[in-house]
Enzyme design. Structure first.
Site, PDB file in Angstrom:
ATOM      1  N   HIS A 160      86.939  65.850  46.283  1.00 53.92           N
ATOM      2  CA  HIS A 160      86.857  65.410  44.884  1.00 53.92           C
ATOM      3  C   HIS A 160      87.745  66.277  44.004  1.00 53.92           C
ATOM      4  O   HIS A 160      88.469  65.770  43.139  1.00 53.92           O
ATOM      5  CB  HIS A 160      85.416  65.525  44.354  1.00 53.92           C
ATOM      6  CG  HIS A 160      84.440  64.599  44.974  1.00 53.92           C
ATOM      7  ND1 HIS A 160      83.241  65.032  45.493  1.00 53.92           N
ATOM      8  CD2 HIS A 160      84.465  63.251  45.147  1.00 53.92           C
ATOM      9  CE1 HIS A 160      82.556  63.992  45.951  1.00 53.92           C
ATOM     10  NE2 HIS A 160      83.283  62.896  45.770  1.00 53.92           N
ATOM     11  N   LYS A 195      71.676  54.585  45.751  1.00 52.87           N
ATOM     12  CA  LYS A 195      71.649  55.889  46.417  1.00 52.87           C
ATOM     13  C   LYS A 195      70.468  56.704  45.911  1.00 52.87           C
ATOM     14  O   LYS A 195      70.060  56.570  44.765  1.00 52.87           O
ATOM     15  CB  LYS A 195      72.950  56.661  46.149  1.00 52.87           C
ATOM     16  CG  LYS A 195      74.180  56.040  46.767  1.00 52.87           C
ATOM     17  CD  LYS A 195      75.397  56.903  46.511  1.00 52.87           C
ATOM     18  CE  LYS A 195      76.645  56.312  47.126  1.00 52.87           C
ATOM     19  NZ  LYS A 195      77.827  57.166  46.903  1.00 52.87           N
ATOM     20  N   ARG A 254      90.047  57.665  51.201  1.00 58.63           N
ATOM     21  CA  ARG A 254      90.156  58.484  52.405  1.00 58.63           C
ATOM     22  C   ARG A 254      90.729  57.699  53.567  1.00 58.63           C
ATOM     23  O   ARG A 254      91.472  58.218  54.378  1.00 58.63           O
ATOM     24  CB  ARG A 254      88.782  59.021  52.811  1.00 58.63           C
ATOM     25  CG  ARG A 254      88.195  59.997  51.810  1.00 58.63           C
ATOM     26  CD  ARG A 254      86.771  60.277  52.152  1.00 58.63           C
ATOM     27  NE  ARG A 254      86.022  59.035  51.989  1.00 58.63           N
ATOM     28  CZ  ARG A 254      84.717  58.946  51.907  1.00 58.63           C
ATOM     29  NH1 ARG A 254      83.986  60.013  52.019  1.00 58.63           N
ATOM     30  NH2 ARG A 254      84.124  57.781  51.748  1.00 58.63           N
ATOM     31  N   SER A 278      80.488  63.458  50.604  1.00 61.33           N
ATOM     32  CA  SER A 278      79.290  64.172  50.154  1.00 61.33           C
ATOM     33  C   SER A 278      78.150  63.991  51.150  1.00 61.33           C
ATOM     34  O   SER A 278      77.385  64.925  51.409  1.00 61.33           O
ATOM     35  CB  SER A 278      78.859  63.671  48.777  1.00 61.33           C
ATOM     36  OG  SER A 278      79.827  64.004  47.809  1.00 61.33           O
TER      37      SER A 278
END
Length: 162
Positions: free
Chosen positions: A17, A41, A90, A128
């Protein structure tokens, strides 16, 4: 003045990040790092904890503001007159979802563009979720997150003595 929003849950903020944030600060006059509430989440850290970790992690960037938001990202962008959304990618698997989000955001607000930034290769595997899983089992996350985040993870998982 170009103002960008870099949204995410940042639970917790990783070096990946921070790589995107640093590169965005060189591209835009102002970057708002916006901590989102994602109802899909269950975060490990509270929104306030995530904001505080991000404030510490970005303290050396003069043109970064850390904030929170709920609701539609394009409404947040309009409220703060940000015309760009920055998203880190990514892998190809990220692209499919992010393309869908960028397309709907463009449909909802034609004046907001989405800029995809490829993550630095050294962080292409990093998420994360992965960091939390490693930290949960008392693995070493030293090279994956800032030092204060490593400490916060150890505290959260009860590993401060290790």
């Amino acid at each position: 003045m170009t103002k960008a929003v870099y949204p995410g849950s940042f639970d917790p903020v990783t070096n990946g990040h921070l790589d995107i944030i640093e590169r965005a600060t060189k591209t835009f006059d102002s970057v708002i790092v916006a901590v989102a509430h994602n109802s899909n989440k269950r975060p490990l850290f509270s929104k306030e904890e995530r904001v505080n970790m991000l404030i510490k992690a970005t303290k050396d960037f003069d043109n970064v503001i850390v904030d929170t938001f709920d609701g539609l990202l394009v409404n947040y962008c309009a409220k703060y007159r940000a015309n760009v959304i920055v998203k880190g990618l990514r892998a190809v698997s990220d692209f499919e979802y992010e393309l869908q989000m960028a397309s709907i955001n463009k449909k909802l607000e034609k004046n907001v563009e989405t800029l995809f930034m490829m993550t630095n290769n050294q962080y292409s595997f990093l998420s994360s979720s992965l960091v939390k899983e490693i930290a949960k089992w008392d693995g070493c996350v030293k090279e994956l997150v800032p030092g204060h985040v490593e400490w916060s993870l150890k505290e959260k998982f009860g590993h401060l003595d290790s």
